[in-house]
Design a protein around this motif. Structure first.
Motif, PDB file in Angstrom:
ATOM      1  N   ASP A 163     -11.771  25.488  11.761  1.00  0.00           N
ATOM      2  CA  ASP A 163     -11.607  24.031  11.676  1.00  0.00           C
ATOM      3  C   ASP A 163     -10.446  23.685  10.740  1.00  0.00           C
ATOM      4  N   VAL A 164      -9.237  23.898  11.246  1.00  0.00           N
ATOM      5  CA  VAL A 164      -8.053  23.657  10.412  1.00  0.00           C
ATOM      6  C   VAL A 164      -7.865  22.172  10.109  1.00  0.00           C
ATOM      7  N   VAL A 165      -8.301  21.294  11.002  1.00  0.00           N
ATOM      8  CA  VAL A 165      -8.160  19.859  10.763  1.00  0.00           C
ATOM      9  C   VAL A 165      -9.000  19.454   9.552  1.00  0.00           C
ATOM     10  N   GLU A 166     -10.226  19.928   9.505  1.00  0.00           N
ATOM     11  CA  GLU A 166     -11.100  19.613   8.361  1.00  0.00           C
ATOM     12  C   GLU A 166     -10.529  20.199   7.076  1.00  0.00           C
ATOM     13  N   TYR A 167     -10.011  21.418   7.149  1.00  0.00           N
ATOM     14  CA  TYR A 167      -9.374  22.051   5.998  1.00  0.00           C
ATOM     15  C   TYR A 167      -8.236  21.162   5.480  1.00  0.00           C
ATOM     16  N   CYS A 168      -7.374  20.709   6.389  1.00  0.00           N
ATOM     17  CA  CYS A 168      -6.233  19.869   6.004  1.00  0.00           C
ATOM     18  C   CYS A 168      -6.689  18.515   5.457  1.00  0.00           C
ATOM     19  N   LYS A 169      -7.695  17.919   6.083  1.00  0.00           N
ATOM     20  CA  LYS A 169      -8.217  16.636   5.601  1.00  0.00           C
ATOM     21  C   LYS A 169      -8.738  16.763   4.172  1.00  0.00           C
ATOM     22  N   ASN A 170      -9.412  17.873   3.879  1.00  0.00           N
ATOM     23  CA  ASN A 170      -9.919  18.103   2.518  1.00  0.00           C
ATOM     24  C   ASN A 170      -8.773  18.209   1.523  1.00  0.00           C
ATOM     25  N   LYS A 171      -7.701  18.887   1.907  1.00  0.00           N
ATOM     26  CA  LYS A 171      -6.526  19.013   1.031  1.00  0.00           C
ATOM     27  C   LYS A 171      -5.880  17.645   0.823  1.00  0.00           C
ATOM     28  N   ILE A 172      -5.719  16.881   1.903  1.00  0.00           N
ATOM     29  CA  ILE A 172      -5.090  15.559   1.838  1.00  0.00           C
ATOM     30  C   ILE A 172      -5.904  14.617   0.951  1.00  0.00           C
ATOM     31  N   SER A 173      -7.218  14.724   1.019  1.00  0.00           N
ATOM     32  CA  SER A 173      -8.116  13.840   0.260  1.00  0.00           C
ATOM     33  C   SER A 173      -8.164  14.160  -1.225  1.00  0.00           C
ATOM     34  N   ASP A 174      -7.750  15.348  -1.598  1.00  0.00           N
ATOM     35  CA  ASP A 174      -7.789  15.765  -2.998  1.00  0.00           C
ATOM     36  C   ASP A 174      -6.891  14.854  -3.836  1.00  0.00           C
ATOM     37  N   GLU A 175      -7.398  14.410  -4.970  1.00  0.00           N
ATOM     38  CA  GLU A 175      -6.622  13.488  -5.821  1.00  0.00           C
ATOM     39  C   GLU A 175      -5.343  14.119  -6.361  1.00  0.00           C
ATOM     40  N   LYS A 176      -5.273  15.451  -6.396  1.00  0.00           N
ATOM     41  CA  LYS A 176      -4.071  16.126  -6.882  1.00  0.00           C
ATOM     42  C   LYS A 176      -2.993  16.269  -5.807  1.00  0.00           C
ATOM     43  N   CYS A 177      -3.320  15.887  -4.582  1.00  0.00           N
ATOM     44  CA  CYS A 177      -2.377  16.025  -3.470  1.00  0.00           C
ATOM     45  C   CYS A 177      -1.244  15.009  -3.603  1.00  0.00           C
ATOM     46  N   ASN A 178      -0.011  15.504  -3.567  1.00  0.00           N
ATOM     47  CA  ASN A 178       1.176  14.653  -3.611  1.00  0.00           C
ATOM     48  C   ASN A 178       1.551  14.289  -2.176  1.00  0.00           C
ATOM     49  N   THR A 179       1.434  13.014  -1.822  1.00  0.00           N
ATOM     50  CA  THR A 179       1.701  12.550  -0.464  1.00  0.00           C
ATOM     51  C   THR A 179       2.885  11.604  -0.467  1.00  0.00           C
ATOM     52  N   TYR A 180       3.813  11.841   0.472  1.00  0.00           N
ATOM     53  CA  TYR A 180       4.979  10.962   0.595  1.00  0.00           C
ATOM     54  C   TYR A 180       5.438  10.950   2.045  1.00  0.00           C
ATOM     55  N   LYS A 181       6.185   9.917   2.381  1.00  0.00           N
ATOM     56  CA  LYS A 181       6.684   9.762   3.745  1.00  0.00           C
ATOM     57  C   LYS A 181       8.202   9.855   3.726  1.00  0.00           C
ATOM     58  N   MET A 196       0.854  -1.179   0.000  1.00  0.00           N
ATOM     59  CA  MET A 196       0.000   0.000   0.000  1.00  0.00           C
ATOM     60  C   MET A 196       0.902   1.246   0.000  1.00  0.00           C
ATOM     61  N   ASN A 197       0.560   2.226  -0.817  1.00  0.00           N
ATOM     62  CA  ASN A 197       1.402   3.422  -0.898  1.00  0.00           C
ATOM     63  C   ASN A 197       1.092   4.407   0.237  1.00  0.00           C
ATOM     64  N   ASP A 198       1.963   5.393   0.398  1.00  0.00           N
ATOM     65  CA  ASP A 198       1.857   6.339   1.502  1.00  0.00           C
ATOM     66  C   ASP A 198       0.524   7.089   1.514  1.00  0.00           C
ATOM     67  N   LYS A 199       0.082   7.520   0.347  1.00  0.00           N
ATOM     68  CA  LYS A 199      -1.178   8.267   0.277  1.00  0.00           C
ATOM     69  C   LYS A 199      -2.345   7.400   0.731  1.00  0.00           C
ATOM     70  N   GLN A 200      -2.372   6.147   0.300  1.00  0.00           N
ATOM     71  CA  GLN A 200      -3.475   5.265   0.665  1.00  0.00           C
ATOM     72  C   GLN A 200      -3.490   4.983   2.170  1.00  0.00           C
ATOM     73  N   ILE A 201      -2.317   4.805   2.755  1.00  0.00           N
ATOM     74  CA  ILE A 201      -2.233   4.589   4.207  1.00  0.00           C
ATOM     75  C   ILE A 201      -2.809   5.796   4.938  1.00  0.00           C
ATOM     76  N   LEU A 202      -2.427   6.987   4.505  1.00  0.00           N
ATOM     77  CA  LEU A 202      -2.926   8.209   5.141  1.00  0.00           C
ATOM     78  C   LEU A 202      -4.437   8.344   4.952  1.00  0.00           C
TER      79      LEU A 202
END
Length: 82
Positions: free
Chosen positions: A34-52, A1-7
């Motif tokens: 509600d900064v947590v919700e704001y961040c969750k929305n950004k993280i959930s966006d398909e254009k978000c580049n996520t890495y560990k 599973m990749n980093d984005k999917q784990i998150l």
């Protein structure tokens, strides 16, 4: 599973501290409380580049970078990328 999917699978665990919320709000110049919700929305966006790297996840989208601890799922900080 990749980093984005784990998150994404642990999205419900993502949180921050009171100080963290204030820091994120200031750094990103946010008007929302509600900064947590704001961040969750950004993280959930398909254009978000996520890495560990090391103990943290990094999420980059719309010229911002969100840092999340990979063990506790605490949003540590967020910055505008210059």
């Amino acid at each position: 599973m990749n980093d984005k999917q784990i998150l994404l699978n642990n999205l419900d665990k993502i949180h921050t501290t009171e100080m963290g919320a204030e820091r994120i709000k200031k750094n990103l110049i946010l008007r929302t409380d509600d900064v947590v919700e704001y961040c969750k929305n950004k993280i959930s966006d398909e254009k978000c580049n996520t890495y560990k790297t090391g103990k943290n996840y990094y999420c980059e989208i719309d010229n911002i970078k969100i840092t999340i601890n990979s063990y506790s799922y605490t949003i540590i900080t967020a910055h505008i990328i210059k």
